[in-house]
Design an enzyme around this catalytic site. Structure first.
Site, PDB file in Angstrom:
ATOM      1  N   HIS A   1       1.552  -9.957  15.055  1.00 14.82           N
ATOM      2  CA  HIS A   1       0.736  -9.492  13.944  1.00 14.82           C
ATOM      3  C   HIS A   1       1.307  -8.264  13.253  1.00 14.82           C
ATOM      4  O   HIS A   1       1.168  -8.096  12.051  1.00 14.82           O
ATOM      5  CB  HIS A   1      -0.644  -9.171  14.528  1.00 14.82           C
ATOM      6  CG  HIS A   1      -1.609  -8.605  13.566  1.00 14.82           C
ATOM      7  ND1 HIS A   1      -1.996  -9.291  12.441  1.00 14.82           N
ATOM      8  CD2 HIS A   1      -2.265  -7.429  13.531  1.00 14.82           C
ATOM      9  CE1 HIS A   1      -2.861  -8.551  11.774  1.00 14.82           C
ATOM     10  NE2 HIS A   1      -3.030  -7.413  12.403  1.00 14.82           N
TER      11      HIS A   1
ATOM     12  N   LEU B   1       0.834  -1.210   0.000  1.00 11.59           N
ATOM     13  CA  LEU B   1       0.000   0.000   0.000  1.00 11.59           C
ATOM     14  C   LEU B   1       0.857   1.244   0.000  1.00 11.59           C
ATOM     15  O   LEU B   1       0.625   2.178  -0.768  1.00 11.59           O
ATOM     16  CB  LEU B   1      -0.898   0.006   1.238  1.00 11.59           C
ATOM     17  CG  LEU B   1      -2.133  -0.865   1.110  1.00 11.59           C
ATOM     18  CD1 LEU B   1      -2.915  -0.832   2.413  1.00 11.59           C
ATOM     19  CD2 LEU B   1      -2.999  -0.391  -0.031  1.00 11.59           C
ATOM     20  N   ALA B   2       1.868   1.271   0.865  1.00 12.78           N
ATOM     21  CA  ALA B   2       2.684   2.474   0.970  1.00 12.78           C
ATOM     22  C   ALA B   2       3.504   2.683  -0.303  1.00 12.78           C
ATOM     23  O   ALA B   2       3.492   3.774  -0.886  1.00 12.78           O
ATOM     24  CB  ALA B   2       3.599   2.373   2.193  1.00 12.78           C
TER      25      ALA B   2
ATOM     26  N   ARG C   1      -1.077  -0.328  18.054  1.00 15.30           N
ATOM     27  CA  ARG C   1      -1.823   0.206  16.920  1.00 15.30           C
ATOM     28  C   ARG C   1      -3.298  -0.172  17.032  1.00 15.30           C
ATOM     29  O   ARG C   1      -3.630  -1.300  17.384  1.00 15.30           O
ATOM     30  CB  ARG C   1      -1.264  -0.345  15.609  1.00 15.30           C
ATOM     31  CG  ARG C   1      -2.069   0.085  14.410  1.00 15.30           C
ATOM     32  CD  ARG C   1      -1.465  -0.370  13.110  1.00 15.30           C
ATOM     33  NE  ARG C   1      -1.520  -1.803  12.891  1.00 15.30           N
ATOM     34  CZ  ARG C   1      -2.603  -2.481  12.512  1.00 15.30           C
ATOM     35  NH1 ARG C   1      -3.755  -1.849  12.346  1.00 15.30           N
ATOM     36  NH2 ARG C   1      -2.554  -3.783  12.327  1.00 15.30           N
TER      37      ARG C   1
ATOM     38  N   HIS D   1      -1.902 -10.034  18.249  1.00 16.28           N
ATOM     39  CA  HIS D   1      -3.342 -10.022  17.988  1.00 16.28           C
ATOM     40  C   HIS D   1      -4.002 -11.176  18.744  1.00 16.28           C
ATOM     41  O   HIS D   1      -3.535 -12.306  18.682  1.00 16.28           O
ATOM     42  CB  HIS D   1      -3.570 -10.164  16.482  1.00 16.28           C
ATOM     43  CG  HIS D   1      -4.940  -9.764  16.058  1.00 16.28           C
ATOM     44  ND1 HIS D   1      -6.051 -10.490  16.384  1.00 16.28           N
ATOM     45  CD2 HIS D   1      -5.382  -8.696  15.350  1.00 16.28           C
ATOM     46  CE1 HIS D   1      -7.125  -9.886  15.878  1.00 16.28           C
ATOM     47  NE2 HIS D   1      -6.743  -8.795  15.251  1.00 16.28           N
TER      48      HIS D   1
ATOM     49  N   ARG E   1      -6.718  -5.094  22.034  1.00 13.44           N
ATOM     50  CA  ARG E   1      -5.885  -6.220  21.615  1.00 13.44           C
ATOM     51  C   ARG E   1      -4.823  -6.622  22.622  1.00 13.44           C
ATOM     52  O   ARG E   1      -4.685  -7.797  22.965  1.00 13.44           O
ATOM     53  CB  ARG E   1      -5.184  -5.874  20.301  1.00 13.44           C
ATOM     54  CG  ARG E   1      -6.128  -5.841  19.144  1.00 13.44           C
ATOM     55  CD  ARG E   1      -5.411  -5.490  17.865  1.00 13.44           C
ATOM     56  NE  ARG E   1      -6.380  -5.502  16.769  1.00 13.44           N
ATOM     57  CZ  ARG E   1      -6.080  -5.166  15.514  1.00 13.44           C
ATOM     58  NH1 ARG E   1      -4.862  -4.779  15.207  1.00 13.44           N
ATOM     59  NH2 ARG E   1      -7.009  -5.207  14.582  1.00 13.44           N
TER      60      ARG E   1
ATOM     61  N   SER F   1     -10.704 -12.460  12.161  1.00 14.22           N
ATOM     62  CA  SER F   1     -11.032 -11.046  12.360  1.00 14.22           C
ATOM     63  C   SER F   1     -11.483 -10.741  13.789  1.00 14.22           C
ATOM     64  O   SER F   1     -12.218 -11.497  14.419  1.00 14.22           O
ATOM     65  CB  SER F   1     -12.133 -10.629  11.395  1.00 14.22           C
ATOM     66  OG  SER F   1     -12.607  -9.362  11.750  1.00 14.22           O
TER      67      SER F   1
ATOM     68  N   LEU G   1      -3.609   0.463   7.368  1.00  9.20           N
ATOM     69  CA  LEU G   1      -3.911   0.739   5.963  1.00  9.20           C
ATOM     70  C   LEU G   1      -3.980   2.249   5.765  1.00  9.20           C
ATOM     71  O   LEU G   1      -3.470   2.796   4.789  1.00  9.20           O
ATOM     72  CB  LEU G   1      -5.235   0.083   5.577  1.00  9.20           C
ATOM     73  CG  LEU G   1      -5.305  -1.436   5.784  1.00  9.20           C
ATOM     74  CD1 LEU G   1      -6.660  -1.973   5.333  1.00  9.20           C
ATOM     75  CD2 LEU G   1      -4.196  -2.143   5.019  1.00  9.20           C
TER      76      LEU G   1
HETATM   77  C1  LIG Z   1      -3.480 -10.803   8.476  1.00 10.46           C
HETATM   78  C2  LIG Z   1      -3.386  -9.314   8.590  1.00 10.46           C
HETATM   79  C3  LIG Z   1      -4.527  -8.528   8.597  1.00 10.46           C
HETATM   80  C4  LIG Z   1      -4.445  -7.134   8.701  1.00 10.46           C
HETATM   81  N1  LIG Z   1      -5.602  -6.406   8.714  1.00 10.46           N
HETATM   82  C5  LIG Z   1      -5.528  -5.051   8.784  1.00 10.46           C
HETATM   83  C6  LIG Z   1      -6.734  -4.257   8.748  1.00 10.46           C
HETATM   84  O1  LIG Z   1      -7.847  -4.768   8.664  1.00 10.46           O
HETATM   85  N2  LIG Z   1      -6.611  -2.918   8.805  1.00 10.46           N
HETATM   86  C7  LIG Z   1      -5.395  -2.305   8.883  1.00 10.46           C
HETATM   87  O2  LIG Z   1      -5.367  -1.085   8.896  1.00 10.46           O
HETATM   88  N3  LIG Z   1      -4.252  -3.038   8.908  1.00 10.46           N
HETATM   89  C8  LIG Z   1      -4.283  -4.382   8.858  1.00 10.46           C
HETATM   90  N4  LIG Z   1      -3.117  -5.116   8.886  1.00 10.46           N
HETATM   91  C9  LIG Z   1      -1.814  -4.425   8.842  1.00 10.46           C
HETATM   92  C10 LIG Z   1      -1.515  -3.939   7.422  1.00 10.46           C
HETATM   93  O3  LIG Z   1      -1.983  -4.873   6.482  1.00 10.46           O
HETATM   94  C11 LIG Z   1      -0.025  -3.730   7.146  1.00 10.46           C
HETATM   95  O4  LIG Z   1       0.553  -3.036   8.178  1.00 10.46           O
HETATM   96  C12 LIG Z   1       0.182  -2.911   5.869  1.00 10.46           C
HETATM   97  O5  LIG Z   1      -0.534  -3.471   4.797  1.00 10.46           O
HETATM   98  C13 LIG Z   1       1.634  -2.789   5.509  1.00 10.46           C
HETATM   99  O6  LIG Z   1       1.759  -2.146   4.250  1.00 10.46           O
HETATM  100  P1  LIG Z   1       3.164  -1.719   3.674  1.00 10.46           P
HETATM  101  O7  LIG Z   1       2.902  -1.103   2.345  1.00 10.46           O
HETATM  102  O8  LIG Z   1       3.880  -0.910   4.673  1.00 10.46           O
HETATM  103  O9  LIG Z   1       3.995  -3.063   3.517  1.00 10.46           O
HETATM  104  P2  LIG Z   1       3.710  -4.466   2.698  1.00 10.46           P
HETATM  105  O10 LIG Z   1       2.334  -4.539   2.167  1.00 10.46           O
HETATM  106  O11 LIG Z   1       4.194  -5.520   3.587  1.00 10.46           O
HETATM  107  O12 LIG Z   1       4.643  -4.328   1.451  1.00 10.46           O
HETATM  108  C14 LIG Z   1       6.017  -4.510   1.506  1.00 10.46           C
HETATM  109  C15 LIG Z   1       6.557  -4.437   0.103  1.00 10.46           C
HETATM  110  O13 LIG Z   1       7.953  -4.320   0.138  1.00 10.46           O
HETATM  111  C16 LIG Z   1       8.555  -5.259  -0.697  1.00 10.46           C
HETATM  112  N5  LIG Z   1       9.862  -5.550  -0.117  1.00 10.46           N
HETATM  113  C17 LIG Z   1      10.181  -5.760   1.181  1.00 10.46           C
HETATM  114  N6  LIG Z   1      11.497  -5.931   1.326  1.00 10.46           N
HETATM  115  C18 LIG Z   1      12.032  -5.833   0.101  1.00 10.46           C
HETATM  116  C19 LIG Z   1      13.352  -5.932  -0.403  1.00 10.46           C
HETATM  117  N7  LIG Z   1      14.396  -6.143   0.395  1.00 10.46           N
HETATM  118  N8  LIG Z   1      13.535  -5.807  -1.741  1.00 10.46           N
HETATM  119  C20 LIG Z   1      12.486  -5.586  -2.576  1.00 10.46           C
HETATM  120  N9  LIG Z   1      11.226  -5.465  -2.143  1.00 10.46           N
HETATM  121  C21 LIG Z   1      10.998  -5.591  -0.823  1.00 10.46           C
HETATM  122  C22 LIG Z   1       7.579  -6.407  -0.762  1.00 10.46           C
HETATM  123  O14 LIG Z   1       7.794  -7.160  -1.930  1.00 10.46           O
HETATM  124  C23 LIG Z   1       6.269  -5.642  -0.768  1.00 10.46           C
HETATM  125  O15 LIG Z   1       5.997  -5.204  -2.068  1.00 10.46           O
HETATM  126  C24 LIG Z   1      -3.192  -6.515   8.795  1.00 10.46           C
HETATM  127  C25 LIG Z   1      -2.040  -7.294   8.797  1.00 10.46           C
HETATM  128  C26 LIG Z   1      -2.130  -8.673   8.737  1.00 10.46           C
HETATM  129  C27 LIG Z   1      -0.876  -9.480   8.856  1.00 10.46           C
END
Ligand SMILES: Cc1cc2nc3c(=O)[nH]c(=O)nc-3n(C[C@H](O)[C@H](O)[C@H](O)COP(=O)(O)OP(=O)(O)OC[C@H]3O[C@@H](n4cnc5c(N)ncnc54)[C@H](O)[C@@H]3O)c2cc1C
Ligand code: SF4
Ligand code: FES
Lengths: 249, 656
Positions: free
Chosen positions: B420, B62-63, B454, B285, B349, B303, B460
């Site tokens: 989590h 997402l980020a 958190r 969690h 949590r 959930s 998200l």
């Molecule tokens: C089961 C579960 C349910 C969740 N439900 C919720 C929810 O309902 N609401 C909420 O707000 N949050 C929720 N969260 C938390 C949330 O999903 C995450 O914190 C968030 O999506 C993280 O996003 P991000 O973009 O920071 O990282 P990620 O989505 O983890 O993306 C990381 C990216 O970096 C890349 N990457 C990493 N290291 C390297 C590297 N060395 N070289 C190249 N690429 C690399 C990966 O390939 C990936 O593309 C949940 C988490 C889990 C585990």
């Protein structure tokens, strides 16, 4: 339980592959299919052999990474179930299991059970989006979306891009995947301005990637772990027809 | 400062911060004007100049995807990297519950201030007020943007957007797309990114893993990567580097994170000089499916919404092995309802997780190994009928049954807490820049706006806030105010980093020991869970700090990585990541040991009330701990960023 596995091994895209037989010992019903492969792989590593390469990540049926043809069925053939969600309680002691990668011209094998599915990405890049730059949006509640449209859009948007539809189709067609995105975006008011260029661009790209045509067999939808309905394909064909009539190209 | 103290009434100017290496750059002025004013004061890069800059974005979750797409739309040259085969597979895809935004569409009293307030309080007063306020402020634009992209959020019959409520809040501000909110938000960002890839504005590197950061003249100027198909080690130059590489819960081996989630990118940056903020802040969690055996490869979240109708209980007597249906009502302990009568089964949590651990430690846990508690729906089914429960939770019940083979309509679910989310991460200032100029960190990878705990549906929000609406402004300010010297990949710093990466890979392949990477990873995970998990204490942490370095040494002596470096080698990929976890684990324990208080997810057994609740120490620990790397095996240097609470007065969190 103990199982016999016939697994497709292929060093890389250039080399030829073949089936190799392995024994999976002391498998517990609570294990997932991938955990069963983990067990086999740990043994192989300790013996100094290369483990079976397969893709996986979330292991809960949402990322679309996993996927293999198990005894002839993509993802193993249980309704609405990805390979990572398939559990060993569906198998019994002494079973013989054949495991292969997706087979399709547009999905070349990279190693063992790993295939290159970047063709899907390129189909999306061709038009599977709504062109809304960050910052342009008005308040989210300005445009209403009838609930049934939102639900139907969500049904189509549930596609995880795993490629089982292609693997299941005798023509290796990517219609279900492509049509799912066209349906998702085409059902929403925000998706209307680009609706017809979208379908033309995506279908063009799909053809360019070497996927086969659709002959309405329906294997794709039957194999789809997200149960994307065949009706999305009909919708895509309608949009394509209208686009042609409108002279969109 | 004590918990009843009133806080300073003015925000201190940045110059007053004690540590010269840690300037949080919080803008002056009242909190609700800070971001607006800062946006005006920051320098801009004119549209025609943007194409002269190249920005590397590592990560396409997402980020990362939202940042890469937005920067490309603005006209920068963007290079985006992911170790997945497609940007659409990032771990963000797995988020279920929803995303918060202070839209107040329900007219239930929500506001930017309330979301800000809830987040600061939920984080147990260990987050930076100014950042959290900005997060709440931009939350609304996220929903607008996502709807414009075609994210199919849930709707009411009227066609308006629907909301649900989530833990830690008394308003319904969570937007959702069935149980697949993360998937739909990620696909929205992925599609925006795909459009830019198609236009040639983003060059996408899939199956490419970043293995080092390159710093030249004190600035982040590029990365070194490994092509995961050919094994080729390559250098990439840029004017700024953005890490959006997610969290590090997998240091525990078993967690709800995707299997490949890892810390290598941020860890390598830490070793190159970026400070690591609050590494020990981990979220556990409470409702996950318990471990079923040694084969277990990861844990599945159920959930949080289930706790709305399920009742949590364990037998009153330790060691009671009867099936749940034969345990009469008066021999059951509904411990959450008993201990927290006003919140009951909906306690937050961290609190619900610790309570579960406590009853299991007393020998009253259920299921294999006694590590589980019941989540029982029989009363709800009696009260509402099976059909209603099916409508509410049908898909979750199905998922549970698929995994456990048990039918939760008939027998209570078994749940247990699992790791989590990591609130800790690389330290960043208000501009999301780390202590290395030109290195920005967004999403779960930074030390984040969530303090020590958190709230649900806020990760998200933060990832997309960073990527769509904050970083694109702050990075422009950096680019516009920096004079860049021209560098290319022949620069000695790139050569050296490449050589180091290559050496490390060779070492991993050549060790040819007797134990697999997974064996070491499991062992590390167990140490972390036992001593740096849900409850921590001095003796345990000290023990962990002895055994982790030993394990690390054994790893480098005994690990067995088959195959070669020049093709797809998943064991090699894993080995590199686990090697970094071995180092990170130590830092987490150092941080947990130093933080001699309990707060949020960090529970130090020495600091609890008589009833076993967490006891914070604001006088001594109201700061962000930012650690500086000084070499492996030598103690990192602690830098403190003091936290001032001007708008939300720290109180003791009570859920009785
Ligand atoms: C089961 C579960 C349910 C969740 N439900 C919720 C929810 O309902 N609401 C909420 O707000 N949050 C929720 N969260 C938390 C949330 O999903 C995450 O914190 C968030 O999506 C993280 O996003 P991000 O973009 O920071 O990282 P990620 O989505 O983890 O993306 C990381 C990216 O970096 C890349 N990457 C990493 N290291 C390297 C590297 N060395 N070289 C190249 N690429 C690399 C990966 O390939 C990936 O593309 C949940 C988490 C889990 C585990
Ligand atoms: S349509 Fe179904 S089978 Fe095809 S990629 Fe999507 S989820 Fe997989
Ligand atoms: S591993 Fe993610 S869908 Fe199977």
């Amino acid at each position: 339980m103990n199982l016999t596995l016939h697994v497709w091994r292929q060093k890389n895209a250039q080399s030829e592959g073949r089936f190799v037989t392995y024994q999976a010992k002391n498998i517990i019903p609570d294990m997932s299919f991938l955990e069963m492969l983990d067990v086999v792989n740990q043994e192989l590593i300790l013996k100094g052999e290369e483990p079976i390469a397969f893709e996986h990540d979330c292991r809960e049926g949402i990322c679309g990474s996993c996927g293999m043809v198990i005894n002839g069925y993509p993802h193993g053939g249980h309704r609405g179930t990805t390979t990572c969600q398939l559990h060993m309680r569906h198998f019994k002691d002494g079973d013989v299991i054949t495991i292969e990668p997706w087979r399709a011209r547009a999905f070349p094998v990279l190693k063992d059970l790993i295939v290159d599915r970047s063709a899907f990405d390129r189909i999306i890049q061709a038009g599977g989006f709504i062109s809304a730059n960050t910052g342009v949006a008005q308040d989210a509640n300005t445009v209403l979306v009838p609930k049934q449209n939102a639900e139907a859009a969500m049904d189509a948007a549930a596609c995880i891009g795993c490629g089982a539809c292609v693997a299941a189709c005798p023509n290796a067609s990517a219609m279900l995947f492509t049509a799912a995105k066209i349906t998702h975006l085409g059902l929403l008011p925000q998706g209307q301005p680009e609706r017809y260029t979208r379908v033309v661009r995506m279908v063009e790209q799909m053809d360019r990637e070497g996927f086969g045509g659709c002959t309405n067999i329906g294997e794709c939808s039957a194999a789809c772990p997200k149960e994307i309905p065949l009706s999305v394909i009909a919708r895509m064909n309608r949009d394509l027809l209208v686009a042609k009539l409108k002279g969109v190209n | 400062m004590t918990t009843t103290d009133t806080r300073p009434t003015t925000v201190r100017p940045a110059t007053e911060y004690l540590d010269p290496k840690l300037n949080s750059k919080i803008p002056e002025g009242p909190i609700e004007r800070k971001w607006e004013r800062h946006k005006f004061e920051m320098k801009l890069v004119s549209p025609t100049n943007r194409r002269r800059y190249t920005i590397i974005v590592v990560g396409s979750g997402l980020a990362g995807a939202s940042a890469a797409a937005t920067l490309a739309e603005a006209g920068y040259n963007v290079k985006c990297y992911t170790y997945h085969d497609s940007p659409r597979r990032a771990h963000s895809i797995a988020a279920q519950g929803g995303i918060n935004a202070a839209k107040n569409y329900r007219n239930d009293g929500d506001s930017v201030f309330r979301l800000f307030y809830d987040t600061v309080k939920g984080g147990d007063f260990r987050a930076r007020e100014a950042n959290v306020y900005r997060l709440a402020e931009v939350s609304m634009a996220i929903i607008d943007q996502c709807v414009a992209q075609g994210v199919p959020f849930a709707r009411e019959y009227s066609g308006y957007l629907d909301n649900r409520s989530f833990g830690g809040a008394q308003v319904a501000r969570t937007f959702y797309a069935r149980g697949q909110t993360g998937q739909q938000l990620l696909l929205g960002a992925y599609q925006a990114l795909s459009r830019q890839i198609g236009l040639g504005q983003v060059k996408m590197f899939s199956r490419t893993e970043m293995l080092d950061l390159v710093v030249i003249d004190g600035r982040a100027r590029g990365i070194v990567t490994r092509d995961m198909v050919t094994g080729k080690i390559e250098s990439h130059v840029a004017d700024a580097v953005v890490l959006a590489t997610g969290g590090y819960s997998n240091v525990f081996y078993l967690s709800t994170n995707a299997k490949a989630s890892n810390a290598t990118a941020i860890w390598r940056a830490y070793r190159r000089g970026a400070f690591f903020g609050n590494p020990c802040f981990t979220q556990i969690h409470p409702t996950c499916i318990p471990v079923s055996g040694d084969h277990q490869s990861k844990l599945t979240l159920m959930s949080e919404s289930l706790r709305n109708d399920g009742r949590v209980w364990v037998p009153k007597t330790p060691g009671d092995k009867r099936p749940p249906s034969s345990i009469p009502e008066d021999e059951r302990d509904y411990y959450l309802e008993r201990k927290y009568p006003s919140f009951g089964n909906l306690a937050p949590r961290d609190i619900a997780s610790r309570a579960a651990k406590q009853v299991c430690d007393e020998g009253r846990g259920v299921g294999p190994g006694g590590l589980g508690v019941y989540l029982d729906f029989s009363d709800a089914i009696k009260r509402l009928g099976r059909k209603v429960i099916e409508e509410r939770y049908g898909n979750l019940f199905e998922m549970y049954e698929r995994i456990t083979g048990e039918n939760p309509y008939e027998t209570p679910m078994r749940i247990y807490p699992a790791v989590h989310y990591t609130m800790g991460g690389l330290w960043v200032d208000y501009n999301l820049m780390s202590t290395i100029p030109g290195l920005f960190v967004i999403g779960e990878a930074n030390f984040s706006d969530h303090g020590a705990n958190r709230l649900g549906a806020s990760a998200l929000m933060q990832g997309l806030a960073d990527g769509y609406f904050i970083l694109p402004y702050t990075i422009a300010d950096y680019l516009a105010s920096t004079k860049f010297t021209k560098v290319d990949t022949t620069h000695i710093a790139f050569r050296e980093a490449e050589a180091e990466v290559t050496d490390r890979i060779k070492r991993l392949l050549n060790t040819k020991g007797t134990r697999t990477v997974d064996m070491f990873h499991r062992e590390l995970g167990k140490i972390m869970w036992d001593y740096c998990g849900m409850a921590r204490n001095e003796a345990g942490l000290k023990h962990a700090l002895e055994v982790i370095p030993e394990l690390r040494e054994r790893f480098w002596r005994e690990v067995k990585v088959p195959g070669e470096g020049n093709d797809i080698n998943q064991e090699l990929e894993k080995a590199g990541r686990v090697a970094d976890f071995m180092e990170l684990a130590e830092l987490m324990c150092i941080d947990a040991l130093h933080r001699n208080e309990s707060c949020g997810g960090h529970f130090r057994e020495e600091h609890q009330t008589e009833e076993g609740e967490a006891k914070r120490d604001d006088e001594n620990f109201a700061y962000v701990a930012a650690w500086e790397f000084t070499g492996l095996g030598t103690k990192p240097v602690l830098h403190k960023e003091p936290l001032y609470f001007e708008y939300v007065k720290p109180t003791i969190r009570s859920y009785k």
